[in-house]
Write a protein that holds these residues in place. Structure first.
Motif, PDB file in Angstrom:
ATOM      1  N   PHE A  12      64.781 -33.821  89.007  1.00 36.13           N
ATOM      2  CA  PHE A  12      63.447 -33.979  89.580  1.00 36.13           C
ATOM      3  C   PHE A  12      63.306 -33.021  90.756  1.00 36.13           C
ATOM      4  CE2 PHE A  12      64.607 -38.074  87.729  1.00 36.13           C
ATOM      5  CZ  PHE A  12      63.580 -38.218  86.812  1.00 36.13           C
ATOM      6  N   LEU A  15      61.276 -33.618  93.990  1.00 35.75           N
ATOM      7  CA  LEU A  15      61.607 -34.694  94.927  1.00 35.75           C
ATOM      8  C   LEU A  15      62.817 -34.299  95.750  1.00 35.75           C
ATOM      9  CD1 LEU A  15      61.434 -37.816  92.607  1.00 35.75           C
ATOM     10  CD2 LEU A  15      59.753 -37.110  94.315  1.00 35.75           C
ATOM     11  N   TYR A  16      62.908 -34.829  96.985  1.00 33.04           N
ATOM     12  CA  TYR A  16      64.119 -34.615  97.778  1.00 33.04           C
ATOM     13  C   TYR A  16      65.028 -35.830  97.640  1.00 33.04           C
ATOM     14  CZ  TYR A  16      61.632 -37.540 101.207  1.00 33.04           C
ATOM     15  OH  TYR A  16      60.957 -38.553 101.832  1.00 33.04           O
ATOM     16  N   THR A  17      66.279 -35.635  97.966  1.00 31.72           N
ATOM     17  CA  THR A  17      67.168 -36.787  98.076  1.00 31.72           C
ATOM     18  C   THR A  17      67.813 -36.758  99.449  1.00 31.72           C
ATOM     19  OG1 THR A  17      68.922 -35.502  97.060  1.00 31.72           O
ATOM     20  CG2 THR A  17      67.738 -37.003  95.624  1.00 31.72           C
ATOM     21  N   ILE A  18      68.034 -37.959  99.971  1.00 29.36           N
ATOM     22  CA  ILE A  18      68.674 -38.108 101.276  1.00 29.36           C
ATOM     23  C   ILE A  18      69.935 -38.913 101.055  1.00 29.36           C
ATOM     24  CG2 ILE A  18      68.463 -39.259 103.524  1.00 29.36           C
ATOM     25  CD1 ILE A  18      65.500 -38.626 103.456  1.00 29.36           C
ATOM     26  N   GLN A  20      74.046 -40.252 102.729  1.00 31.85           N
ATOM     27  CA  GLN A  20      74.949 -40.442 103.859  1.00 31.85           C
ATOM     28  C   GLN A  20      76.226 -39.653 103.643  1.00 31.85           C
ATOM     29  OE1 GLN A  20      75.329 -44.621 103.515  1.00 31.85           O
ATOM     30  NE2 GLN A  20      74.315 -45.051 105.439  1.00 31.85           N
ATOM     31  N   LEU A  38      78.012 -42.658 110.648  1.00 30.99           N
ATOM     32  CA  LEU A  38      77.960 -41.766 109.499  1.00 30.99           C
ATOM     33  C   LEU A  38      76.850 -40.745 109.747  1.00 30.99           C
ATOM     34  CD1 LEU A  38      78.032 -44.411 106.631  1.00 30.99           C
ATOM     35  CD2 LEU A  38      79.940 -42.999 107.404  1.00 30.99           C
ATOM     36  N   GLY A  39      76.835 -39.694 108.975  1.00 27.42           N
ATOM     37  CA  GLY A  39      75.750 -38.722 109.082  1.00 27.42           C
ATOM     38  C   GLY A  39      74.750 -38.943 107.968  1.00 27.42           C
ATOM     39  N   MET A  40      73.500 -38.623 108.240  1.00 27.46           N
ATOM     40  CA  MET A  40      72.499 -38.706 107.183  1.00 27.46           C
ATOM     41  C   MET A  40      71.671 -37.429 107.176  1.00 27.46           C
ATOM     42  SD  MET A  40      69.837 -41.675 106.297  1.00 27.46           S
ATOM     43  CE  MET A  40      71.078 -42.685 105.568  1.00 27.46           C
ATOM     44  N   ARG A  41      71.415 -36.918 105.995  1.00 23.62           N
ATOM     45  CA  ARG A  41      70.677 -35.668 105.879  1.00 23.62           C
ATOM     46  C   ARG A  41      70.180 -35.491 104.457  1.00 23.62           C
ATOM     47  NH1 ARG A  41      74.976 -36.455 103.099  1.00 23.62           N
ATOM     48  NH2 ARG A  41      76.471 -34.818 102.772  1.00 23.62           N
ATOM     49  N   PHE A  42      69.330 -34.494 104.257  1.00 27.17           N
ATOM     50  CA  PHE A  42      68.880 -34.159 102.915  1.00 27.17           C
ATOM     51  C   PHE A  42      70.081 -33.646 102.123  1.00 27.17           C
ATOM     52  CE2 PHE A  42      64.761 -33.449 105.130  1.00 27.17           C
ATOM     53  CZ  PHE A  42      63.972 -34.270 104.340  1.00 27.17           C
ATOM     54  N   VAL A  45      66.852 -30.738  99.111  1.00 25.21           N
ATOM     55  CA  VAL A  45      65.466 -30.661  99.573  1.00 25.21           C
ATOM     56  C   VAL A  45      64.541 -30.568  98.362  1.00 25.21           C
ATOM     57  CG1 VAL A  45      65.917 -29.681 101.830  1.00 25.21           C
ATOM     58  CG2 VAL A  45      65.633 -28.162  99.868  1.00 25.21           C
ATOM     59  N   ALA A  46      63.298 -30.930  98.592  1.00 25.87           N
ATOM     60  CA  ALA A  46      62.321 -30.911  97.500  1.00 25.87           C
ATOM     61  C   ALA A  46      61.842 -29.497  97.240  1.00 25.87           C
ATOM     62  CB  ALA A  46      61.136 -31.792  97.868  1.00 25.87           C
ATOM     63  N   LEU A  98      68.493 -24.851 106.001  1.00 22.31           N
ATOM     64  CA  LEU A  98      68.644 -25.814 104.910  1.00 22.31           C
ATOM     65  C   LEU A  98      70.116 -26.037 104.582  1.00 22.31           C
ATOM     66  CD1 LEU A  98      65.868 -24.839 102.369  1.00 22.31           C
ATOM     67  CD2 LEU A  98      65.826 -26.564 104.157  1.00 22.31           C
ATOM     68  N   GLU A  99      70.393 -27.245 104.076  1.00 26.68           N
ATOM     69  CA  GLU A  99      71.751 -27.554 103.625  1.00 26.68           C
ATOM     70  C   GLU A  99      71.831 -27.597 102.108  1.00 26.68           C
ATOM     71  OE1 GLU A  99      73.662 -30.698 106.330  1.00 26.68           O
ATOM     72  OE2 GLU A  99      71.575 -30.623 106.909  1.00 26.68           O
TER      73      GLU A  99
END
Lengths: 339, 684
Positions: A12, A15-18, A20, A38-42, A45-46, A98-99
């Motif tokens: 998809f 859509l982005y996903t995020i 941990q 913990l870290g949270m990030r994309f 990316v969409a 961007l990651e």
């Protein structure tokens, strides 16, 4: 128009996903105390504007039957322009931050060519002859693609064909140290007489990735053809079929030609071991074995990044013609079976 | 009958299924109900914390301020060196050695983690800043505080970039729209002044956002940014912007550092007011009243009783902070760094990454400082230039100072050694017998920082009593293996080791990291801010009215009392008298003294490399040969050992390409408006 080779296999992409991280990434507290998170990030990316690729096709078909269908030909001329090709955008500047890599409809390719099929039938008494030939020729051109802002324009793929081979231009092997001293510096690790000498395409005095150019043609053949004939007489059949491809080239590589590149004993081609290789006169006792035009460079042990890289030295023409089938058949009937 | 009813139910159920299928035939949302969205992340406090933690994750590694050479060779300039990881001595190494670093023999691909990490963090911080208002689990005050923390992170990452690469592209406030074409994403570099202004303004905003909850963070948040940290970075950025590198720079290389249109990125126009703004910003930190230099109480007796500085009528009789009567200067300075204090209990620590130091942090420095006889690597040491910079305990220069590099005053180095009688009579404390008198009667920071030949290493975490309290000599053929050794890289190139950061307990017995006391990274320290304040004031001729961060006005001028407000605490805590009145009256003289004070006070804290560049002293200071003891001499030749020589194993130079770190090729190729730093190439 869709594309079943979606880059990256993202299901998809719009859509982005995020997600941990799997472990704590930052500890806010003094030593001995715990306030870590913990870290949270994309994680992806969409790509919000992805859409169908657009293809404009023009075909011209020509079916001809002559001499009471003794000669039949089908010819199809095509011209396709595909735009908005779905690609990963691999060359976003890092300042964007961007990651993960988004995709977009950025590519464009035009392909032109023709498909042809020809058939000829003749009956001479009890002899039936059928001859068939087919041929596909196509030429494509990259109009736009995802690529970095190359310093040297000849490194941009625009104007070249899809899957164009790229590499250095080899000028043979270094004769001696004077030859090395009088040539531009090659930046692929140490090298010595008997190693491959390259052309300084951009004239900057060093040989490096900036000297890579389009060499040969594409990996996939642009021309495919076949030719077959069958002759039958009474119970005897004879047929053959040739198949060929042209306009392609490929690099030879791997441990059979990059002798001892993996630093171990293994199968190497006879030419490497034989007299078709550059051999130092110190070893052979014969200056003539220091042949700058030999088919293989000096033997080296382990990786040799100067020699073992894509260049015209290892480029081979991919054209071929082969006899694919040859059939001789006879049929006979037993009387008992016909009764 | 039962059968029939079953059939009927079956048909009805099928029908129901069919209709429901039809309705949502092309709807995919049902598959994504559990999908984490930006709204869900920022509504939750826990998830927002995790987003923030990931931003700060980018502060680690090569982005550390104080770390060992694997991350930041920039912590090593003309003060401190590392001798290991040098393929000239160990062919298995393929890393950036000190000599390669100092000779400019690095490439456009070395130590480039900073660039990618900073810009990743900047993007994620922008996302945080613009979405944290969605939070439903935090109060308005908390939301403000967290936005301030993220804003601090973003501006700090820009600051790290500016310091290392020079002027860099400043991105829009919101995340860059990555769906744009490559041409539209080709954002050029801003000028140095624009970068400084951006960082200063953002840090001011961050300080305002954090002021209700973020003055101090306590033990659970000692690695979080505070108001003081934001104001300090603001002051540092303004000071760098006021310094000669970016203020009236007319050197040749400055003309070459331009954008694509040829506009200069380093200001060629000198503007004195920049110094006034930097001074006012440093004063903002001072007037918070939160920070003070750390002191340890005077200790009258015992083996490690306070070494009392020579009598000084101004300071000896007064208690801290007016004098040093009730403090132990040597311990006061040493314990700021050695891990004695938790980060939250260190009153001069303004910003730290705490224990987020990965494998090349301050502890890695310490194990490379420890002698071989404590299983340390014995490879980080100090230069003769730094050793000479330390004052005598009465505030005078050491005899023979800088004599070999052509800066001597005609005096000769002291001859002789501490004898057993001297030691028993308590002379030259804290020196032990056999130590050169060149190291006698030096200022307390010298003893807290320098592992001179024959100094005492306590090593109290050694499991065997006999291995503790070693007197370590660096003579050739040293029986404990601490001297020159032609077969490995583990000897001190200058014969001068380093004690700063080493706790009395620290040792590396068995290669066990747990035997080194954990140490919070001193990224920004109050002593730095104090010296910055004095430095900026000293440059002023006029008087300026500059607003404070709270909006009131300061009058800023070269006021001696105000300059002393910056200098005196640093000097007195170190047990040294203040500078003379004549020094204060002479701008050039005072500038030299302040530079020297920073050289000493901030040694090993990642400041010197950048200070030398912003002062534009690097061409001279970085290219002076590095002197040290003659490590080829053994104990019987000890006079020759202590006769400084140019160290053959350490190389150094300076060229214009070394002002700023190169930008890597791949990034230049992706951004056609990005210009390279002078002296570096664009191509592969």
């Amino acid at each position: 128009m869709g594309n079943d080779q979606l880059a990256g296999g993202t299901r998809f992409p719009y859509l982005y996903t995020i997600g941990q991280t799997s472990s704590n990434v930052y500890q806010w507290a003094d030593y001995g105390l715990d306030r870590a998170y913990l870290g949270m990030r994309f994680t992806q990316v969409a790509s919000p504007y992805v859409t169908w690729e657009v293809s404009e096709k023009q075909n011209l078909g020509l079916d001809i039957a002559l001499f009471r269908e003794k000669f039949i030909s089908y010819i199809d001329l095509f011209d396709e322009k595909r735009t908005g090709i779905y690609m990963r955008r691999e060359f976003l500047p890092e300042i964007v931050g961007l990651e993960s890599v988004p995709s977009a409809n950025v590519g464009a390719v035009r392909s032109r060519g023709f498909d042809g099929r020809f058939e000829f039938r003749q009956r001479l008494g009890e002899v039936n002859i059928t001859a068939r030939a087919n041929m596909t020729y196509s030429k494509n051109e990259v109009l736009k693609r995802d690529q970095t802002n190359n310093v040297y324009k000849y490194q941009n793929m625009e104007g070249y064909r899809v899957d164009q081979n790229v590499g250095l231009i080899a000028l043979g092997l270094f004769k001696d140290y004077d030859d090395i001293r009088n040539s531009p510096k090659q930046n692929f690790g140490t090298y010595q007489p008997g190693d491959i000498k390259y052309k300084d395409v951009n004239g900057d005095g060093v040989i490096d990735d900036g000297d890579n150019v389009a060499i040969g043609s594409t990996r996939r053949p642009n021309l495919i053809y076949g030719l077959g004939t069958s002759v039958s007489y009474k119970n005897f059949d004879f047929s053959f079929h040739f198949q060929g491809a042209g306009k392609s080239s490929f690099f030879t590589y791997g441990k059979t030609v990059y002798a001892f590149s993996e630093g171990e004993w293994g199968q190497v081609l006879k030419g490497i071991m034989g007299d078709n290789r550059w051999i130092s006169a110190d070893i052979s006792g014969d200056p003539s074995t220091e042949d700058p035009n030999a088919s293989y460079p000096r033997l080296s042990y382990g990786p040799n990044p100067n020699n073992f890289r894509n260049s015209t030295f290892w480029l081979r023409n991919g054209q071929y013609l082969r006899l694919k089938t040859l059939d001789i058949a006879t049929a006979y009937l037993r009387r008992s079976q016909t009764a | 009958m039962i059968m029939k009813r079953n059939k009927l139910t079956y048909i009805l159920v099928s029908l129901a299924l069919l209709t429901s299928c039809k309705k949502e035939y092309l709807e995919s949302d049902q598959y994504f109900k559990d999908r984490l969205t930006i709204e869900k992340v920022f509504k939750s406090k826990e998830y927002s914390e995790q987003w923030l933690a990931h931003i700060f994750e980018e502060f680690k590694g090569e982005n550390a301020d104080v770390a060992s050479k694997g991350y930041t060779p920039h912590c090593f300039a003309d003060d401190m060196f590392y001798g290991d990881r040098d393929k000239d001595y160990d062919p298995s190494k393929n890393e950036l050695s000190y000599n390669m670093f100092k000779m400019g023999l690095y490439t456009e691909n070395d130590k480039q983690g900073t660039w990618v990490q900073c810009y990743r963090g900047i993007r994620n911080a922008s996302t945080f800043i613009h979405n944290i208002h969605l939070n439903t689990e935090m109060s308005e005050r908390e939301i403000n505080d967290y936005r301030g923390q993220a804003r601090f992170a973003r501006a700090y990452l820009y600051w790290l970039l500016l310091r290392k690469y020079g002027p860099i592209p400043i991105l829009p406030d919101t995340e860059v729209d990555y769906t744009q074409s490559y041409d539209d994403l080709a954002i050029p570099r801003n000028t140095y002044d624009e970068c400084v202004d951006f960082i200063a303004n953002e840090m001011l905003l961050a300080a305002q956002e954090m002021q209700e909850l973020g003055m101090q963070r306590g033990q659970d948040g000692s690695a979080r940014p505070t108001v003081g940290a934001a104001l300090s970075v603001r002051a540092k950025a303004l000071l760098y912007g006021a310094s000669p590198l970016a203020n009236g720079n007319n050197a040749g290389f400055a003309a070459l550092l331009t954008d694509k249109q040829g506009n200069r990125l380093l200001s060629s126009q000198y503007n004195e007011e920049k110094w006034a703004r930097a001074a006012a910003a440093a004063r903002d930190v001072i007037e918070l009243g939160i920070y003070r230099l750390y002191t340890v109480a005077f200790q009258a007796t015992g083996e490690d009783a306070t070494v009392v500085p020579p009598y000084d009528p101004n300071f000896s009789d007064k208690n801290w902070p007016e004098g040093w009567a009730n403090i132990d200067p040597e311990k006061s300075y040493a314990r700021v760094f050695d891990g004695t204090l938790p980060a939250s209990g260190n009153p001069e620590l303004i910003f730290t990454r705490g224990n987020n130091q990965l494998s090349e942090g301050v502890n890695a420095m310490v194990i490379h400082q420890l002698p071989r006889s404590a299983t340390g690597w014995n490879t980080h040491g100090l230069t003769q230039k730094l050793v000479d910079a330390y004052y005598m305990n009465d505030g005078t220069d050491v005899p023979g100072k800088d004599k070999e590099i052509g800066r001597g005053n005609g005096s000769e180095r002291v001859k002789g050694y501490v004898t057993q009688e001297d030691y028993e009579a308590g002379r030259y404390r804290p020196l032990l017998p056999g130590v050169s008198l060149q190291y006698a009667n030096r200022e307390p920071r010298f003893y807290a920082s320098v592992a001179f030949n024959g100094s005492m290493w306590k090593l109290l975490n050694e499991s065997q009593e006999r291995n503790r309290n070693q007197q370590v000599f660096y003579y050739r053929d040293n029986d404990k293996g601490n001297g020159f050794n032609s077969s490995n890289a583990y000897w001190l190139r200058t014969g001068i080791g380093m004690k700063k950061f080493v706790h009395p307990n620290d040792t590396y017995e068995g290669g066990n990291n747990a035997k080194v006391v954990p140490k919070a990274e001193p990224a920004i320290r109050y002593a730095d801010i104090l010296l910055m304040y004095a430095e900026a004031l000293n440059e002023l001729n006029g008087s300026y009215t500059i607003p404070s961060w709270r909006g009131t006005n300061y009058t800023i001028s070269r006021d001696i009392a105000e300059m002393q407000r910056g200098i005196r605490p640093v000097r007195i805590r170190a047990g040294l008298p203040d500078y003379s009145a004549s020094a204060y009256s002479n701008k050039d003289e005072l500038r030299k003294l302040i530079k020297r004070e920073r050289f000493i006070e901030l040694m090993g804290e990642g400041q010197r490399y950048y200070d030398l560049r912003r002062w534009m002293d690097a061409p001279e200071e970085e290219s002076l040969p590095i002197y040290g003891c003659n490590v080829l001499m053994n104990e019987s030749q000890r006079d020759l050992f202590h006769q400084p020589v140019a160290v053959w194993a350490l190389k150094t130079t300076f060229s214009d390409k070394m002002w700023f770190w190169p930008i890597k090729h791949s990034e230049l190729k992706r951004n056609k408006n990005l210009t390279q730093n002078p002296g570096w190439t664009y191509n592969d």
